[in-house]
Motif scaffolding. Sequence first.
Motif: not given
Ligand code: NDP
Length: 239
Positions: A12-13, A36, A56, A81, A83-84, A132, A146, A150, A177, A183-184
């Motif tokens: 998303g971000i 994707k 990972n 960016n 994160g899991i 983060t 997590y 962060k 936030g 993720m949410t």
């Molecule tokens: P999304 O789940 O939409 O995006 C996460 C991205 O990380 C996806 O592209 C995912 O790929 C990728 N990813 C996860 N694991 C791996 C891996 N092992 N190798 C490569 N890529 C990986 O969530 P967001 O856009 O919300 O998250 C972006 C960042 O923002 C993250 O770091 C998250 O922790 C942080 N964040 C988000 C918040 C929220 O409320 N949404 C709040 C605070 C922080 P794939 O699609 O293949 O899984």
Amino acid sequence: MKKLLITGANGGIGEAVCNLLGDRYEIFVLGRNKSKIKELCTKYKFIKGSFICDLNNENQITQIIKEIETNSIDFDILINNAGITNDALFLRMDLEKWQRVIDTNLKANFLLTSALSKKMIKKKWGRIINITSVVGHTGNFGQSNYSASKAGIVGMSKSIALELAKRNITVNCIAPGFIETSMTSVLSESQRKSLIEKIPMGKIGSPLDVANCVEFLVSEKSEYVTGQTLHVNGGLAML
Ligand code: NDP
């Protein structure tokens, strides 16, 4: 045009950042899911290149770093960016869950930053942005892994910012936030409702709210800003 690499670009971000900056930067994307990433590159024709890598997996990261070097791509900007989450209450948090989140969120960030900053040092210009989370500052139920990952990024970023400041490389974090992404999307209706009640602005943020801050931090306008965390949380926590 400056060259920018963003991880987790199809999320998303990540997608919001690509969409916002695509006309001013040469964007390269990194993701773990080939189809994707292909879809993203088809949607945003301006994307210059892509890397498939499971963050990972240390071997895959090493391979990607080699690929970047072989193709002589000198990135000016790195946005860590991806994160899991892998939640469990602390008393049930096992080492597998712990390690997976720490490796994906923190170790991969270190490895990529370490490799890509070398070229930035040579160019005497660079921007490193780490996404983060508010919970890295406040902690959160069920998220000891997590939150640690962060908070670890914040400490690491400040140290790197100190060491690279004289090289004209800035290192900053953006701590979202709650943002409307996959993720949410796992939150139940009642969890959403009680969460929104705690947010002074009364709403969950959008990916664009975060992308707008990325836009500032990668630009020339932020040249005197380093070692900082920009909180994007609707007032949820004033840190
Ligand atoms: P999304 O789940 O939409 O995006 C996460 C991205 O990380 C996806 O592209 C995912 O790929 C990728 N990813 C996860 N694991 C791996 C891996 N092992 N190798 C490569 N890529 C990986 O969530 P967001 O856009 O919300 O998250 C972006 C960042 O923002 C993250 O770091 C998250 O922790 C942080 N964040 C988000 C918040 C929220 O409320 N949404 C709040 C605070 C922080 P794939 O699609 O293949 O899984």
